[in-house]
Design a protein around this motif. Structure first.
Motif, PDB file in Angstrom:
ATOM      1  N   LYS A  25      -8.809  11.507   0.628  1.00 34.65           N
ATOM      2  CA  LYS A  25      -8.166  10.421   1.361  1.00 34.65           C
ATOM      3  C   LYS A  25      -6.659  10.433   1.138  1.00 34.65           C
ATOM      4  N   THR A  26      -5.951   9.879   2.135  1.00 32.83           N
ATOM      5  CA  THR A  26      -4.500   9.723   2.036  1.00 32.83           C
ATOM      6  C   THR A  26      -4.135   8.336   2.544  1.00 32.83           C
ATOM      7  N   SER A  27      -2.848   8.032   2.499  1.00 32.80           N
ATOM      8  CA  SER A  27      -2.378   6.734   2.987  1.00 32.80           C
ATOM      9  C   SER A  27      -2.693   6.542   4.468  1.00 32.80           C
ATOM     10  N   ALA A  28      -2.848   7.647   5.202  1.00 38.37           N
ATOM     11  CA  ALA A  28      -3.131   7.553   6.631  1.00 38.37           C
ATOM     12  C   ALA A  28      -4.500   6.956   6.921  1.00 38.37           C
ATOM     13  N   ASP A  29      -5.376   6.933   5.903  1.00 34.71           N
ATOM     14  CA  ASP A  29      -6.722   6.399   6.099  1.00 34.71           C
ATOM     15  C   ASP A  29      -6.782   4.880   5.998  1.00 34.71           C
ATOM     16  N   PHE A  30      -5.684   4.241   5.607  1.00 35.80           N
ATOM     17  CA  PHE A  30      -5.678   2.796   5.408  1.00 35.80           C
ATOM     18  C   PHE A  30      -4.700   2.138   6.382  1.00 35.80           C
ATOM     19  N   SER A  31      -5.200   1.211   7.160  1.00 38.43           N
ATOM     20  CA  SER A  31      -4.404   0.603   8.222  1.00 38.43           C
ATOM     21  C   SER A  31      -3.194  -0.161   7.702  1.00 38.43           C
ATOM     22  N   PHE A  44       2.025   6.686  -2.715  1.00 37.39           N
ATOM     23  CA  PHE A  44       0.634   6.245  -2.537  1.00 37.39           C
ATOM     24  C   PHE A  44      -0.306   7.437  -2.435  1.00 37.39           C
ATOM     25  N   ASP A  45       0.124   8.478  -1.717  1.00 40.21           N
ATOM     26  CA  ASP A  45      -0.729   9.660  -1.572  1.00 40.21           C
ATOM     27  C   ASP A  45      -1.015  10.301  -2.923  1.00 40.21           C
ATOM     28  N   ALA A  46      -0.010  10.349  -3.794  1.00 40.94           N
ATOM     29  CA  ALA A  46      -0.207  10.943  -5.118  1.00 40.94           C
ATOM     30  C   ALA A  46      -1.232  10.158  -5.926  1.00 40.94           C
ATOM     31  N   MET A  47      -1.151   8.829  -5.866  1.00 41.40           N
ATOM     32  CA  MET A  47      -2.068   7.984  -6.629  1.00 41.40           C
ATOM     33  C   MET A  47      -3.478   8.002  -6.038  1.00 41.40           C
ATOM     34  N   ILE A  48      -3.571   8.014  -4.711  1.00 40.77           N
ATOM     35  CA  ILE A  48      -4.879   8.028  -4.055  1.00 40.77           C
ATOM     36  C   ILE A  48      -5.576   9.364  -4.263  1.00 40.77           C
ATOM     37  N   SER A  49      -4.822  10.467  -4.080  1.00 39.37           N
ATOM     38  CA  SER A  49      -5.417  11.794  -4.215  1.00 39.37           C
ATOM     39  C   SER A  49      -5.866  12.066  -5.644  1.00 39.37           C
ATOM     40  N   ALA A  50      -5.214  11.433  -6.614  1.00 38.52           N
ATOM     41  CA  ALA A  50      -5.605  11.594  -8.016  1.00 38.52           C
ATOM     42  C   ALA A  50      -6.824  10.757  -8.373  1.00 38.52           C
ATOM     43  N   GLY A  51      -7.259   9.906  -7.440  1.00 35.94           N
ATOM     44  CA  GLY A  51      -8.436   9.096  -7.693  1.00 35.94           C
ATOM     45  C   GLY A  51      -8.183   7.861  -8.522  1.00 35.94           C
ATOM     46  N   ILE A  52      -6.920   7.554  -8.779  1.00 37.63           N
ATOM     47  CA  ILE A  52      -6.580   6.388  -9.595  1.00 37.63           C
ATOM     48  C   ILE A  52      -6.706   5.110  -8.783  1.00 37.63           C
ATOM     49  N   PHE A  53      -6.384   5.204  -7.510  1.00 41.15           N
ATOM     50  CA  PHE A  53      -6.499   4.052  -6.624  1.00 41.15           C
ATOM     51  C   PHE A  53      -7.357   4.411  -5.425  1.00 41.15           C
ATOM     52  N   ASP A  54      -8.089   3.430  -4.958  1.00 42.32           N
ATOM     53  CA  ASP A  54      -8.810   3.560  -3.710  1.00 42.32           C
ATOM     54  C   ASP A  54      -8.603   2.263  -2.947  1.00 42.32           C
ATOM     55  N   GLY A  55      -9.124   2.199  -1.735  1.00 38.92           N
ATOM     56  CA  GLY A  55      -8.925   1.013  -0.933  1.00 38.92           C
ATOM     57  C   GLY A  55      -9.852  -0.122  -1.330  1.00 38.92           C
ATOM     58  N   MET A  56      -9.499  -1.326  -0.882  1.00 38.95           N
ATOM     59  CA  MET A  56     -10.365  -2.476  -1.060  1.00 38.95           C
ATOM     60  C   MET A  56     -11.595  -2.345  -0.153  1.00 38.95           C
ATOM     61  N   THR A  57     -11.383  -1.710   1.012  1.00 40.75           N
ATOM     62  CA  THR A  57     -12.468  -1.345   1.919  1.00 40.75           C
ATOM     63  C   THR A  57     -12.207   0.081   2.367  1.00 40.75           C
ATOM     64  N   GLU A  58     -13.031   0.602   3.250  1.00 40.02           N
ATOM     65  CA  GLU A  58     -12.850   1.966   3.733  1.00 40.02           C
ATOM     66  C   GLU A  58     -11.550   2.140   4.516  1.00 40.02           C
ATOM     67  N   THR A  59     -11.079   1.075   5.141  1.00 37.39           N
ATOM     68  CA  THR A  59      -9.893   1.183   5.999  1.00 37.39           C
ATOM     69  C   THR A  59      -8.725   0.310   5.550  1.00 37.39           C
ATOM     70  N   THR A  60      -8.920  -0.480   4.499  1.00 38.39           N
ATOM     71  CA  THR A  60      -7.861  -1.381   4.022  1.00 38.39           C
ATOM     72  C   THR A  60      -7.575  -1.123   2.552  1.00 38.39           C
ATOM     73  N   PHE A  61      -6.315  -0.888   2.238  1.00 36.39           N
ATOM     74  CA  PHE A  61      -5.942  -0.610   0.861  1.00 36.39           C
ATOM     75  C   PHE A  61      -5.806  -1.878   0.029  1.00 36.39           C
ATOM     76  N   GLY A  62      -5.325  -2.964   0.660  1.00 35.54           N
ATOM     77  CA  GLY A  62      -5.065  -4.190  -0.106  1.00 35.54           C
ATOM     78  C   GLY A  62      -3.685  -4.169  -0.719  1.00 35.54           C
ATOM     79  N   LEU A  63      -2.697  -3.865   0.109  1.00 35.28           N
ATOM     80  CA  LEU A  63      -1.330  -3.645  -0.356  1.00 35.28           C
ATOM     81  C   LEU A  63      -0.791  -4.824  -1.152  1.00 35.28           C
ATOM     82  N   LYS A  64      -0.981  -6.026  -0.642  1.00 34.23           N
ATOM     83  CA  LYS A  64      -0.410  -7.211  -1.283  1.00 34.23           C
ATOM     84  C   LYS A  64      -1.424  -7.931  -2.170  1.00 34.23           C
ATOM     85  N   SER A  65      -2.603  -7.349  -2.345  1.00 37.25           N
ATOM     86  CA  SER A  65      -3.612  -7.975  -3.205  1.00 37.25           C
ATOM     87  C   SER A  65      -3.174  -7.924  -4.658  1.00 37.25           C
TER      88      SER A  65
END
Length: 523
Positions: A25-31, A44-65
């Motif tokens: 997954k990359t940042s492009a997968d989250f609306s 964000f891509d570095a953190m997501i690709s490393a598996g440290i972060f994932d989205g709150m849902t399949e399409t939403t990262f939860g940027l301001k959560s």
């Protein structure tokens, strides 16, 4: 001592997880990440690709959560690459339990942080897994990743919104650009967002790798000026810094700091709006962990305009001068030319409108044409920035005719491009600034109109030197001799014969009301 040692050991393992194989997954997968700029998406891509972060849902990262302390523990343990005992069922904290449906999953991660000496919980043996992570706690965590606790202890911060214990950590985190600067109070006890944790952890990672050079960050600090920072000293004799906007190379002049930890890139024209890349090359690639950085620049904007005449009175002249200084968002004199402004004198366009060599806007007002009374009437002058609501206005009292009251030497330029006269025929040009009795500049047009009282200037070389002559000078300098083709006041001296010894000569230029002295060196 044990706590300090354990922290040093864990810091040595810090962030190796960033080299993990991408999870897909990359940042492009989250609306909610689509609107981020390119530089932030890289983080964000570095953190997501490393598996440290994932989205709150399949399409939403939860940027301001916001993140609670249980979620924070998992992320922190993964960033530090701490050993996790997944089979652990008993916690050393009274409020952490595997039976807690909301936060029980975090028990192994919380224990890993405690074992590493990163946290001792809150109080009374509790960890408070459901509690929110504050901004000042995040700053502390990032500084501890870098092993800079001692350095943080030497920092001070006057921001009252930050707890006393955290002020050093917050100050250092801001200095190192681990966290973005804020306008006003830092609000250290406000909850940290997932966005802030992602970008902060990424920046810490860039600065951590020991022994390797990383281009940490870059930003525009002037209309034509970019500053880049490194995590350590760079060999300035080998390094090559470049700036680009998309595929377009931006020519720059590079000036390094004395310690080689930062450099300034000066562009030949003002920076335009958009995303830029600063990059370093020329070094052994094995010694560099990050060779480029992205940043977004803002086009220059005029944010302030002020009249800078020393008095509220201007001379009664066909070419009275009114000066205005326009400032940009960086606190510099704005580079925008006169076409970007509109000036109005007594309801009409000025006689002339130009910029001087110091970047001031100069409004030339024909006061005589307005048929005003000296020392009684006022002339309104207004200037505004085109396509903007920014403006300034002032009414100036009409004074007497201009009197040449002050002469100020500006600079000396040698025709041989050296710092002294050397060969026969070499010239030294001495530029002058001329002012009237109200402290306003006198220009060539006022001389041409025979409006200036005491306009005769006489240069004298002292001590007497038969080998040095004033160019185009009889008993005095006339308008043709005093002003160059651009209307700038100056006079010249020329070497007519080689002296036997090095010498310095004082040259004094006189008017009826003022005089000025400069020194010219002869080899």
């Amino acid at each position: 001592m044990k706590k300090q040692l354990s922290f040093v050991l864990t810091s040595a393992m810090a962030l190796s997880v960033f080299s993990s194989v991408a999870f897909g997954k990359t940042s492009a997968d989250f609306s909610d990440l689509n609107q981020l700029d390119a530089a932030t998406k890289v983080k964000f891509d570095a953190m997501i690709s490393a598996g440290i972060f994932d989205g709150m849902t399949e399409t939403t990262f939860g940027l301001k959560s916001q993140m609670n302390r249980a979620q924070f523990a998992k992320v922190a343990a993964m960033i530090l690459d701490l050993p996790i005992n997944a089979s652990l069922r008993v916690s050393s904290f009274t409020d952490v339990s595997t039976y807690n449906q909301a936060n029980g999953y975090a028990l192994p991660y919380i224990e890993a942080l405690k074992t590493a000496g990163i946290t001792n919980g809150v109080s009374d043996g509790a960890y408070n897994p459901a509690g929110q992570v504050t901004k000042e706690e995040l700053a502390t965590f990032l500084i501890r990743i870098l092993g800079k606790d001692a350095e943080a202890g030497n920092k001070t911060l006057t921001d009252g919104s930050v707890s006393n214990w955290a002020k050093g950590y917050v100050a250092l985190a801001l200095n190192l650009k681990l966290l973005p600067e804020t306008i006003g109070a830092f609000e250290g006890q406000m909850p940290a967002t997932r966005e802030l944790l992602v970008t902060g952890a990424y920046e810490a990672k860039q600065q951590y790798i020991p022994g390797k050079i990383a281009l940490v960050s870059a930003q525009a600090i002037g209309a034509s000026k970019v500053k880049v920072w490194f995590n350590q000293t760079v060999d300035k004799t080998k390094a090559n810094l470049t700036l680009s906007k998309g595929t377009l190379n931006v020519p720059v002049t590079v000036t390094w700091s004395d310690d080689g930890k930062w450099a300034t890139l000066l562009t030949s024209s003002p920076i335009s709006e958009g995303e830029y890349t600063a990059a370093i090359s020329g070094l052994d690639v094995s010694t560099v962990s990050r060779n480029e950085v992205y940043f977004r620049a803002q086009a220059e904007q005029v944010t302030e305009i002020n009249f800078v005449n020393p008095e509220e009175t201007i001379a009664n002249s066909s070419a009275a001068t009114v000066r205005v200084k326009a400032m940009n968002q960086y606190g510099e004199t704005a580079s925008l030319g006169t076409s970007g402004f509109t000036a109005i004198v007594a309801g009409s366009a000025p006689a002339d409108f130009k910029k001087d060599e110091w970047g001031n806007l100069v409004i030339i007002a024909n006061i005589k044409e307005a048929n005003t009374s000296q020392m009684k009437d006022y002339i309104p002058v207004t200037i505004y920035v085109n396509n903007s609501k920014l403006s300034a206005a002032r009414s100036f009292k009409v004074g007497n005719a201009p009197v040449l009251s002050f002469i100020e030497p500006n600079k000396i330029t040698y025709s041989n491009m050296k710092t002294r006269l050397i060969d026969v025929g070499d010239k030294a040009s001495i530029s002058l600034k001329l002012f009237d009795q109200y402290g306003n500049p006198i220009i060539k047009r006022q001389f041409d109109q025979n409006e200036v009282t005491s306009k005769s200037l006489t240069p004298v070389v002292s001590p007497e030197n038969p080998n040095l002559e004033i160019v185009k000078a009889g008993t005095s300098l006339g308008t043709t001799d005093l002003f160059d083709e651009n209307g700038n006041a100056r006079f010249e001296v020329r070497l007519t014969a080689k002296p036997q010894n090095d010498s310095t000569h004082k040259i004094t230029i006189y008017s009826e009301a003022s005089h000025a002295t400069v020194s010219v060196d002869v080899n």
